[in-house]
Scaffold this motif. Structure first.
Motif, PDB file in Angstrom:
ATOM      1  N   ILE A   8       5.103   3.905   1.354  1.00  0.00           N
ATOM      2  CA  ILE A   8       4.887   2.687   0.978  1.00  0.00           C
ATOM      3  C   ILE A   8       3.597   2.599   0.662  1.00  0.00           C
ATOM      4  CG2 ILE A   8       4.848   0.044   1.492  1.00  0.00           C
ATOM      5  CD1 ILE A   8       7.460   0.413   2.703  1.00  0.00           C
ATOM      6  N   ILE A   9       2.757   3.031   1.705  1.00  0.00           N
ATOM      7  CA  ILE A   9       1.265   3.149   1.282  1.00  0.00           C
ATOM      8  C   ILE A   9       0.855   3.884   0.102  1.00  0.00           C
ATOM      9  CG2 ILE A   9      -1.045   3.729   2.386  1.00  0.00           C
ATOM     10  CD1 ILE A   9       0.280   3.017   5.181  1.00  0.00           C
ATOM     11  N   ILE A  10       1.321   5.072   0.070  1.00  0.00           N
ATOM     12  CA  ILE A  10       1.036   5.924  -1.023  1.00  0.00           C
ATOM     13  C   ILE A  10       1.284   5.180  -2.545  1.00  0.00           C
ATOM     14  CG2 ILE A  10       1.359   8.115  -2.289  1.00  0.00           C
ATOM     15  CD1 ILE A  10       1.853   9.306   0.401  1.00  0.00           C
ATOM     16  N   ASP A  11       2.700   4.577  -2.651  1.00  0.00           N
ATOM     17  CA  ASP A  11       2.987   3.686  -3.604  1.00  0.00           C
ATOM     18  C   ASP A  11       2.251   2.732  -3.806  1.00  0.00           C
ATOM     19  OD1 ASP A  11       5.218   5.503  -4.077  1.00  0.00           O
ATOM     20  OD2 ASP A  11       6.596   4.456  -3.165  1.00  0.00           O
ATOM     21  N   GLY A  12       1.628   2.039  -2.828  1.00  0.00           N
ATOM     22  CA  GLY A  12       1.001   0.813  -3.002  1.00  0.00           C
ATOM     23  C   GLY A  12      -0.436   0.960  -3.540  1.00  0.00           C
ATOM     24  N   LEU A  13      -0.844   1.940  -3.325  1.00  0.00           N
ATOM     25  CA  LEU A  13      -2.261   2.439  -3.422  1.00  0.00           C
ATOM     26  C   LEU A  13      -2.643   2.912  -4.685  1.00  0.00           C
ATOM     27  CD1 LEU A  13      -3.769   3.850   0.017  1.00  0.00           C
ATOM     28  CD2 LEU A  13      -4.304   1.675  -1.009  1.00  0.00           C
ATOM     29  N   PHE A  14      -1.450   3.804  -5.172  1.00  0.00           N
ATOM     30  CA  PHE A  14      -1.675   4.512  -6.299  1.00  0.00           C
ATOM     31  C   PHE A  14      -0.556   4.049  -7.407  1.00  0.00           C
ATOM     32  CE2 PHE A  14      -3.036   7.408  -3.075  1.00  0.00           C
ATOM     33  CZ  PHE A  14      -4.470   7.565  -3.509  1.00  0.00           C
TER      34      PHE A  14
END
Length: 436
Positions: A87-93
């Motif tokens: 989720i963090i990777i998806d949210g940031l990129f």
């Protein structure tokens, strides 16, 4: 415009993690208010304790039903939140389920499928925990110290877990791309039909996605104010736990010195200190407030899960005495928090507030009810030691205030005068051998 969601996500993440870091710093400061104590010995045993007790939950399963249910929540909640990394990777990129691009569908499907099964198990377990607290009303959750905020806190955590697990399943059920994979949607495919089909699915999926990550960050910051701080502190708490045999108390160095002087016929108790030796002002005996305890004892107070196993095993409590080892830990934590807020309000300096842990939080009646049997220490699932705090406060009462109960004063007087706890002349101590 296309980067606005990524920017908002980054801000949410920075604020959430930043506030958590601020609270961790405050927590560390409060724990360090305690006296220093060296717990760096026998590292192999300490690592073993942490692995078996904190990670392996070995003491939890001594009560099989509660222990098994706790393991489900513990394992489920930790493993499911591994998907937070995605989720963090998806949210940031701005990606969507980025791990589907780097993992084979079968591997990704196995992971998410496992998470979904665990999510359902956690939901069922949390409902059982709620029923135990609020419908069945187990006795150990009904003590006086469990009214008000402690009771609400226990329920709030359960509601948090229900919401987070539900959002995880809804997020998967309304993700059309994920459902189209046909892999990993073991549970979510059965509830996907509840949401119909069409463009609104994407809105529901995005809403669940945002609420899920926001909920996790809120939960993370709620920990500081909750008994569930033990999720983080159980590991250092078990590592730094006392490894000495239960019942072996720490000898006070100054008292030991005096006893040695008394036992040495050649010692001069009135002799001046040797050259270069400065005895200085004698240290305070025992503890009347949290700053007199050591830092491990203060960490113990923050680690307390309020499960009540200690109190339910306490013989004094079981016979109707006011002593509750759980309350001892909760009172210590509450007083420590009060001291911390005092320091915050006075630019980093503690200003005497006329209060103390002794009397304002813990009464002498509670302290003297303890039988020092160590049942509470043995029962605690994360190696908390309420007895050590009780004994430090007793030491203060006896050695600083001469405020021991009459029965103890009589016994100590007999030991001083007769060399035995009983009130007879030293010359008569061996008369028992002539009785047969």
């Amino acid at each position: 415009m296309e980067y606005i969601p990524n920017i908002l996500f980054a801000i949410l993440l920075i604020v959430g993690v930043g506030y958590f870091a601020k609270n961790v710093k405050k927590l560390t400061r409060n724990i360090k208010l305690g006296k220093d104590v060296d717990r760096s010995d026998n590292k192999s045993e300490r690592w073993k304790n942490m692995a078996m007790i904190a990670l392996g939950q070995s003491k939890m399963v001594k009560r099989p039903i509660a222990g098994f249910l706790h393991i489900i929540v513990y394992v489920g909640f930790i493993i499911i939140n591994l998907e937070v990394l995605e989720i963090i990777i998806d949210g940031l990129f701005g990606t969507h389920r980025v791990f589907t691009k780097v993992l084979p569908d079968s591997v990704y499907g196995f992971l998410i499928g496992s998470f979904e099964i665990l999510a359902v198990l956690v939901l069922i377990t949390v409902i059982i925990f709620w029923l135990r607290r609020n419908v069945i009303k187990l006795k150990r959750f009904l003590s006086a110290e469990m009214k008000g905020w402690p009771k609400s806190d226990g329920n709030i955590i359960l509601y948090f877990e229900v919401v987070l697990m539900t959002l995880f399943l809804v997020m998967n059920a309304t993700d059309a791309e994920f459902q189209a994979m046909g892999s990993g949607n073991i549970i979510s495919k059965h509830i996907a039909g509840l949401f119909g089909s069409g463009e609104h699915l994407h809105i529901i999926e995005r809403a669940a996605w945002w609420l899920h990550i926001a909920g996790i960050l809120v939960f993370l910051n709620y920990l500081y104010y909750s008994k569930h701080l033990h999720i983080l502190l159980a590991f250092p708490n078990t590592w730094y736990a006392n490894l000495k045999p239960k019942g072996q108390f720490v000898n006070d160095a100054s008292v030991t010195k005096e006893v040695k002087l008394m036992m040495d016929p050649n010692a001069d108790p009135f002799a001046a200190p040797a050259e270069g030796e400065d005895e200085g002002e004698p240290e305070k005996f025992g503890a009347s407030d949290v700053q007199d305890l050591n830092w491990v004892q203060l960490m113990n107070s923050y680690t307390c899960t309020e499960c009540g196993r200690c109190t339910s095993e306490c013989p004094a409590n079981l016979t109707g005495k006011k002593l509750s080892p759980r309350k001892i830990m909760m009172d210590t934590r509450d007083r420590l928090e009060e001291v911390g807020k005092n320091i915050d309000a006075n630019n980093g300096t503690f200003v005497d507030d006329g209060k103390s842990l002794l009397n304002d939080y813990i009464t002498t009646e509670e302290l003297w009810a303890c039988t020092s049997c160590n049942a509470c220490v043995e029962a605690c699932p994360v190696n908390i030691d309420p007895l050590s705090i009780i004994m430090e406060m007793r030491k203060y009462l006896v050695m600083e205030q001469s405020a021991a109960p009459t029965e103890l004063n009589v016994m100590m007087g007999n030991i001083e005068n007769n060399g035995a706890p009983w009130p007879y002349n030293q010359m008569d101590r061996l008369n028992w051998k002539d009785e047969n």
